[in-house]
Scaffold this active site. Structure first.
Site, short mmCIF file in Angstrom:
data_model
loop_
_atom_site.label_atom_id
_atom_site.label_comp_id
_atom_site.label_asym_id
_atom_site.label_seq_id
_atom_site.Cartn_x
_atom_site.Cartn_y
_atom_site.Cartn_z
N GLU A 92 0.80 -1.22 0.00
CA GLU A 92 0.00 0.00 0.00
C GLU A 92 0.84 1.28 0.00
O GLU A 92 0.30 2.38 0.03
CB GLU A 92 -0.93 0.01 1.22
CG GLU A 92 -1.93 -1.15 1.24
CD GLU A 92 -2.93 -1.06 2.38
OE1 GLU A 92 -2.80 -0.13 3.20
OE2 GLU A 92 -3.83 -1.91 2.45
N ARG A 144 1.97 2.24 4.56
CA ARG A 144 1.61 3.16 3.47
C ARG A 144 2.73 4.12 3.12
O ARG A 144 2.54 5.02 2.32
CB ARG A 144 0.33 3.93 3.84
CG ARG A 144 -0.85 2.99 3.95
CD ARG A 144 -2.18 3.67 4.15
NE ARG A 144 -3.12 2.63 4.49
CZ ARG A 144 -3.38 2.23 5.73
NH1 ARG A 144 -2.81 2.84 6.75
NH2 ARG A 144 -4.21 1.25 5.96
N ASN A 287 -12.89 5.01 13.69
CA ASN A 287 -14.16 4.51 14.22
C ASN A 287 -14.10 4.24 15.71
O ASN A 287 -13.03 4.24 16.33
CB ASN A 287 -14.54 3.21 13.50
CG ASN A 287 -13.45 2.16 13.60
OD1 ASN A 287 -12.45 2.22 12.88
ND2 ASN A 287 -13.60 1.20 14.50
N ASP A 332 -18.33 1.72 11.56
CA ASP A 332 -16.94 1.76 11.09
C ASP A 332 -16.77 2.88 10.07
O ASP A 332 -15.99 2.76 9.12
CB ASP A 332 -16.51 0.41 10.50
CG ASP A 332 -15.02 0.35 10.20
OD1 ASP A 332 -14.26 1.08 10.84
OD2 ASP A 332 -14.61 -0.43 9.31
N MET A 675 0.19 -16.91 11.96
CA MET A 675 -0.99 -17.69 12.33
C MET A 675 -0.87 -18.08 13.80
O MET A 675 -0.21 -19.05 14.16
CB MET A 675 -1.10 -18.93 11.44
CG MET A 675 -2.29 -19.82 11.77
SD MET A 675 -3.85 -18.95 11.55
CE MET A 675 -4.92 -19.97 12.55
#
Length: 707
Positions: A92, A144, A287, A332, A675
């Site tokens: 991003e 970003r 949010n 949100d 994970m």
């Protein structure tokens, strides 16, 4: 300053356009202005035009003054060079180009310094993020971008550190932990520079944290000030922060219940913009935590400063003004989306404005001197509100959207009418170009909500989000979802033209003096369109989806256009893919006129479906479906159909073996890869129910059972 020149824009006159097929009339005065700027730059021997800050200039318009690549020459645009990252996770970042060097961050908080003309690697840096931290990132292990100033490169690392690197060598100069490492904070946004300070926010509202922004001294890393965006526990007293007075005076009376037990949210995870003309800092606040105000604040109050734009003194962090876009937000609806600063002619006089197109679907134009609302109109279809009351500045809500009595199918929704993907403003056309989304989501109150630290806590009924078993039904259900590139007139508050995309999630936007708009698409195309009417003039197949925003820079008289390819992010991970795929590693792609480089690409084989031969009970499958929706889909895809960034569990080698499945979900043997163990939240029986559901989906895909 170049940024000051390009902050001045007269409005287009004599526009003769139709919906979706508008043809903009080039304004002579605007063309003369652009030519004058180029002449001034040349006459004063200014350095080559590069991309020194996140939005191109401090005004963050993402407009390039370069026009070597233009509507007539763009058909000769070709790949100049590419650089491959070491991860296939979402990319991003917006590259920064200073002194002929491109500084670009990538997934897992890594940074590369590249020769901006050739792509040659100069140095690389790995922040050493532990896989466990990836679990705390709501929307992929993304970054970003970086900031560059005073010979340093500043990285906001995923684990909450702000790191200063030597721009020449990549060696660490200083590092500071900006968050409590015991709490699920992350950083995905790019730092910003304001004078002698570097500013950074954080993310993690869904997990139950309290938002704030912090300023640090560029030279030493010493904290200068901190501003909290929501009040803490009143019993704990003031924070000793720049926000103390305004939180007590304005924010605290707008909160109810025990919001502080849930963190409250309000993280500033993206938009931070420094205004050099007014010496103000603008932050876009996110949010609430949980989303549902019924739980968060007893269903009452505006909950300042959620979903707000807040102006601060960059020297002290002191509050100056705010505008709340969604009072009492419950969906949100962040205001963390990109902010653009400009000067527009409104009602016959120039106004210094701030423009934002946040998730709630309204395009806002504010007077940035004091936060006064100038205008607002919806840039996407919506059913949660009918407009904005210009006397109060508040949205005129549809009462049913609060989902207090029954569920509500709402658009735009949590994905937003527009999310973090950069938008661009062209002073030549007077238009803002932004990627938009049409996406409906069911909201309903979770009557049995229990706060669980470390997991998502949105207090929305998960059963409403469950995907159907039948892939064809799922496809039909998402058929109306659409992504578009929209050219928006911020003065007239109307769409001038728009074009649909095949994929819902599409990349950020760059506008240029060459009368072009550049954008990447989720289905792997990098496109150039005419800024006047959106006509497609050029495209390049990237072999991977693009969600990042492009840039343009010039070195030794050659204009380059660059973008990161690498699909993922919050929507990319949770997206359901019709066709199986395996995403390649992300890349930097750089183009120039006459470029002849080839893009290496070797398709990777897709693992086969691995349906167990076992038979599972319907209660097991139904239980597993709900648990999968609550815990798994955000990474492994809706309906257990991955978009190819993270593994498609229907193809997992562990699916046929309960012991291996438990070793992953309970024992956490794959934690170094992100994970984690779900032992704190799931019982062995629930883990087996999830396996039953995924196995059932694999059996359906293999044609062994009917939906």
């Amino acid at each position: 300053m170049v940024s000051e020149f390009f902050g001045i824009a007269s409005q287009p006159a004599g526009r003769t356009t139709g919906q979706g097929r508008g043809v903009a009339v080039r304004i002579a005065t605007r063309t003369i202005m652009a030519a004058a700027i180029v002449a001034i730059c040349t006459a004063t021997a200014m350095p080559p035009v590069e991309w020194p800050v996140h939005g191109g200039t401090d005004l963050e318009q993402r407009f390039s003054p370069l026009d070597q690549v233009n509507s007539k020459s763009v058909n000769r645009l070709g790949l100049a060079w590419s650089f491959e990252f070491d991860s296939n996770r979402g990319q991003e970042a917006t590259p920064i180009v200073v002194g002929g060097v491109m500084y670009v961050s990538s997934a897992w908080s890594r940074v590369n310094a590249l020769d901006a003309a050739t792509g040659k690697s100069l140095w690389s840096y790995d922040a050493g993020i532990k896989g466990r931290v990836g679990f705390d990132a709501c929307c992929d292990v993304v970054t970003r971008g970086v900031a560059v100033a005073e010979g340093k490169v500043f990285l906001g690392a995923l684990d909450g550190r702000l790191i200063a690197l030597d721009a020449r060598t990549g060696k660490e100069v200083w590092s500071v932990q900006t968050t409590d490492p015991k709490k699920p904070y992350t950083i995905t946004g790019a730092p910003r520079i304001a004078g002698d300070k570097v500013i950074i926010g954080n993310a993690g509202a869904e997990y139950g944290v309290r938002g704030y922004v912090t300023a640090y001294d560029i030279a030493s890393g010493k904290q200068a000030w901190r501003f909290y965006t929501v009040p803490g526990d009143p019993a704990a007293g003031p924070d000793g922060a720049a926000s103390d007075e305004i939180l007590k005076k304005a924010a605290l009376p707008s909160w109810f219940g025990h919001w502080y037990d849930y963190g409250g949210g309000g993280t500033v995870w993206d938009a931070i913009v420094y205004d050099p003309e007014l010496h103000q800092l603008y932050i876009g606040v996110g949010n609430g935590s949980p989303w549902n105000r019924q739980v968060r604040s007893d269903g009452k109050g505006d909950n300042l400063f959620l979903s707000s734009i807040v102006a601060l003194d960059p020297d002290t962090g002191a509050y100056k003004w705010h505008y709340q876009e969604t009072p009492g937000e419950s969906w949100d609806f962040t205001a963390s989306q990109p902010i653009i600063l400009a000067s527009l002619s409104i009602d016959g006089r120039p106004r210094k404005v701030l423009m934002q197109a946040p998730k709630n679907g309204f395009f806002y134009v504010l007077d940035r001197t004091d936060g006064h609302l100038i205008s607002a109109n919806n840039f996407v279809p919506m059913n949660w509100a009918t407009g904005v009351d210009m006397k109060t500045g508040r949205p005129v809500e549809n009462p049913a959207a609060r989902y207090t009595d029954k569920p509500f199918a709402m658009y735009p929704s949590a994905l937003g009418g527009h999310s973090w993907h950069p938008m661009a403003f062209s002073p030549r056309t007077g238009l803002v170009y932004l990627p938009t989304y049409k996406f409906t989501m069911m909201y309903g109150n979770d009557a049995g909500f229990k706060y669980r630290p470390g997991l998502w806590n949105n207090a929305i009924d998960s059963a409403l989000l469950e995907a159907p078993d039948d892939p064809e039904v799922l496809r039909k259900g998402t058929a109306g979802f659409e992504g578009r590139l929209v050219a928006w007139n911020p003065v007239a508050q109307k769409e001038e033209w728009s074009v649909p995309h095949k994929s819902l999630q599409n990349g950020g936007v760059l506008a240029s003096a060459g009368d072009l708009v550049f954008q990447g698409t989720g289905d792997g195309q990098f496109e150039a369109r005419a800024a006047a009417d959106g006509k497609l003039l050029w495209k390049f197949a990237t072999h991977n989806g693009i969600i990042a925003g492009p840039i343009s820079y010039q070195l030794k008289g050659v204009q380059y256009v660059a973008v990161l390819a690498g699909y993922g992010g919050g929507f990319g991970l949770g997206e359901s893919a019709d066709k199986p795929t395996l995403r390649p590693n992300g890349r930097v792609l750089v183009f120039k006129l006459g470029g002849t480089a080839r893009l290496p690409f070797t398709p990777q084989p897709i693992p086969p479906l691995n349906p167990p031969q076992e038979t599972f009970t319907r209660p097991q499958i139904d239980s597993g479906r709900l648990l999968y929706t609550q815990q798994c889909y955000r990474c492994h895809g809706t309906g257990a159909q991955s978009a190819g960034v993270l593994p498609d569990l229907r193809r997992s080698g562990a699916l046929n073996d309960p012991a291996t499945w438990n070793a992953v979900l309970i024992d956490g043997i794959l934690e170094p890869r992100g994970m984690v163990s779900f032992k704190p939240w799931l019982t062995p029986a629930q883990v087996e129910d999830i396996r039953a559901y995924v196995a059932h989906k694999a059996q359906i895909a293999a044609g062994q059972v009917k939906p």
